[in-house]
Scaffold this active site. Sequence first.
Site, PDB file in Angstrom:
ATOM      1  N   GLY A 414      25.134 -16.537 -23.796  1.00 20.03           N
ATOM      2  CA  GLY A 414      25.806 -17.583 -24.571  1.00 20.03           C
ATOM      3  C   GLY A 414      26.917 -16.991 -25.394  1.00 20.03           C
ATOM      4  O   GLY A 414      27.185 -15.775 -25.351  1.00 20.03           O
ATOM      5  N   GLY A 415      27.562 -17.854 -26.168  1.00 17.59           N
ATOM      6  CA  GLY A 415      28.668 -17.388 -26.984  1.00 17.59           C
ATOM      7  C   GLY A 415      28.239 -16.449 -28.088  1.00 17.59           C
ATOM      8  O   GLY A 415      29.047 -15.701 -28.628  1.00 17.59           O
ATOM      9  N   GLY A 417      25.320 -14.352 -27.881  1.00 20.99           N
ATOM     10  CA  GLY A 417      24.481 -13.229 -27.522  1.00 20.99           C
ATOM     11  C   GLY A 417      23.904 -13.342 -26.127  1.00 20.99           C
ATOM     12  O   GLY A 417      24.103 -14.319 -25.418  1.00 20.99           O
ATOM     13  N   LYS A 433      17.001 -12.396 -28.310  1.00 24.55           N
ATOM     14  CA  LYS A 433      18.449 -12.608 -28.322  1.00 24.55           C
ATOM     15  C   LYS A 433      19.125 -11.427 -29.018  1.00 24.55           C
ATOM     16  O   LYS A 433      18.771 -11.060 -30.129  1.00 24.55           O
ATOM     17  CB  LYS A 433      18.820 -13.908 -29.047  1.00 24.55           C
ATOM     18  CG  LYS A 433      20.317 -14.186 -29.042  1.00 24.55           C
ATOM     19  CD  LYS A 433      20.688 -15.393 -29.900  1.00 24.55           C
ATOM     20  CE  LYS A 433      20.350 -16.685 -29.229  1.00 24.55           C
ATOM     21  NZ  LYS A 433      20.914 -17.855 -29.966  1.00 24.55           N
ATOM     22  N   ASP A 528      25.817 -28.319 -31.544  1.00 25.97           N
ATOM     23  CA  ASP A 528      26.055 -27.923 -30.154  1.00 25.97           C
ATOM     24  C   ASP A 528      24.947 -28.483 -29.262  1.00 25.97           C
ATOM     25  O   ASP A 528      24.330 -27.757 -28.473  1.00 25.97           O
ATOM     26  CB  ASP A 528      26.130 -26.401 -30.037  1.00 25.97           C
ATOM     27  CG  ASP A 528      26.806 -25.945 -28.739  1.00 25.97           C
ATOM     28  OD1 ASP A 528      27.475 -26.778 -28.100  1.00 25.97           O
ATOM     29  OD2 ASP A 528      26.658 -24.768 -28.371  1.00 25.97           O
TER      30      ASP A 528
END
Length: 733
Positions: A414-415, A417, A433, A528
């Site tokens: 993802g953005g 990690g 993560k 999000d």
Amino acid sequence: MAKLTLYLLLPSIFLTCVSASYVHSVDSSTSKCSDIPISYPFGIIGGNPAPAQGFEIRCASSGPMVRINNVMFGVLNISLLDGFVSILASATSQQCKRNSSFSLEGTNFTFSDTRNKFTAVGCDMVAMLLNGSSGYSGGCASFCSTESNIIDGMCSGVACCQASVPKGLKKLELEFTNITGQLSRPNKVNNTPTCAEAFIVEQNSYVFSNVDLSNTNRNNPQYRPVVLEWSIDGGYCEEANRSMSYACKENSYCYNSSNGIGYRCNCTIGFQGNPYLQGPDGCQDIDECTIKRPCTHKCINTKGSFQCMCPAGMRGDGLKEGSGCNGIGTMLIGIGKFLKPCLPVLPFTGLALLLLLLILMFWTHWLVKKRKHNGGMLLKQKMFSQGAPLRIFTSSELDKATGNFSGDNIIGRGGFGIVYKGILSDQMVVAIKKAQRVDQNQMEQFINELVILSQVNHKNVVRLLGCCLETELPLLVYEFITNGALFHRLHNTSLPISWEDRLRIAVETASALAYLHLATKEPIIHRDVKSSNILLDENFTAKVSDFGASRPIPQNQTHVTTLVQGTLGYMDPEYFQTSQLTEKSDVYSFGVVLIELLTRQKPIDGKMDDVRNLAYHFSMLFYQNQLLEIVDPQVAEEAGTKHVKTVAQLALRCLRSKGEERPRMIEVAIELEALRRLMKQHSLLQSEEDPMLCELSCHIDMNIEASSRLSLDNTKEEESMGTIMLPNRDLSC
């Protein structure tokens, strides 16, 4: 609307169990009444120490009684550390009686949202918790089709339903709505007129019985355990710390109450006792060396902490759960002994070698400390400030669990990690993560997610297990979710997913978002919401994840102004244009997810040459009466046209361009749950051969449309829907 009547029970039997976390080393600060410990700020009237105002206990012959708004309640249990008191009361509202309310306003108490359940008993009704002028704050729907569907012990939406209690609830006011009032059958079960009832009760303490539907049973007040959270009045910690009445004493710290009202105190790490008292009854030092025995070798107790010492010639932290003591020092001594005969011959060379080794040692030690400070200390400070009960993992533990973060164990990117699958030493499977790079923004995103999730406790939100404080790159450890993201399930057409499962996932996701908006200390905006951030466990239960971009909204504010952040196709256009983030921004994104569930199409699709995105294309086809051209054929077949149209209307209400015209998430959650219940009833009735049941099935089929009117602004919403509003029609079969 129905009125709530408050009853008082003087109990003759009390629970004598006390949580293990409640035990203190000092007895003089704790008195007892009927074997129930009473600790300050609670206290027995006339006892020593005297109780704080609002926490007076009267020790009656039947047991302890607490006064709340001039009414005495029997006390079952009091927790000092967890901040709750369990009482016996009849917190009940009945549909057929006059209006009234059960109020805790003006007291130190609120209804616990984590230990209670809002429960409603009745047929074909919605019970809604009122929230003053702002509308509804929660509720649930209950249906009955036949007597055979009603099962004792089951409170799952048939004759009995349960929902979470809103966080910070101080006043119990209820409104009942008859959801299928147009049905031709009498509103009776067992030939007895039914009257809906709703109440707040301690979780897992109420067992539904068919008898509870009888008015005869309702004429007598039902006393049930109710858990109240208590806190110290005087604002949040920042404000209270400046006042003369600040309650947290020496060696303690303040934390804001989880119910969003007031604060509580706890002993600082390394101390135990009563944080509200001074002196020997207050927070006293724990002798970790004697109690925990944390060191591999010598342990020295210090105030509030301890120190491990390694034997001469050994180095390390000396901790049993750390690096222990290793032989670095022994190696240096050995090298020194080896070089000693050479020193007269090569004095400068020997000294230079020893000096070089010492420099390497200190340099390595400095790097380790620097790594711990970069990521770990920031997370540690946040954890202590939030009182987050998280597990602390060592870097070696997580290295071993992931095979040194092998690329073979990557399960997501993802953005913020990379997510790795890990297996801990106890065989527990976790998701870890790891930040992709070291920069301030990445650090803040991880810390933000830690802070957000430390406040959240919901079955449909992914659970944060802990973090690692040693590494330069932040590491967060979560429960492992077996079936991955909803996005991959929806857009891999080889993987079947029924409409029943899709609708349930929608209900669970909406419930989690409504919880974030209403039940946390400050409303939390996810920012999000998308199908790739909705995970599915082994039972395909939805788990909302990825809170790196989430933002709390301060109390008494409607929005926060932030840099625009989100995912194209899901992002609220109003937020994109104004940079003003509100809870309605999540509602818009959820509307896109709902369309995804209906169509099995991606939010941004290259196939749509003449339109920008799925939301616009879906809306255009709906108004052109071509809805079935875009709806997944499986959904159309399983749900039916009327049901699909009703869900589509709800999705389009979520996608209105002005946020103020969109429903709140709590409205969306309740409406979807009602639709899910009606669909289950409809499927059940269609399978029956009784002609009367088939007639009832016809009524329920058309009432699926009517159920879309269960939103908060019942009439105003429909008037503002324009062409989306369902036409009036004869509901006779």
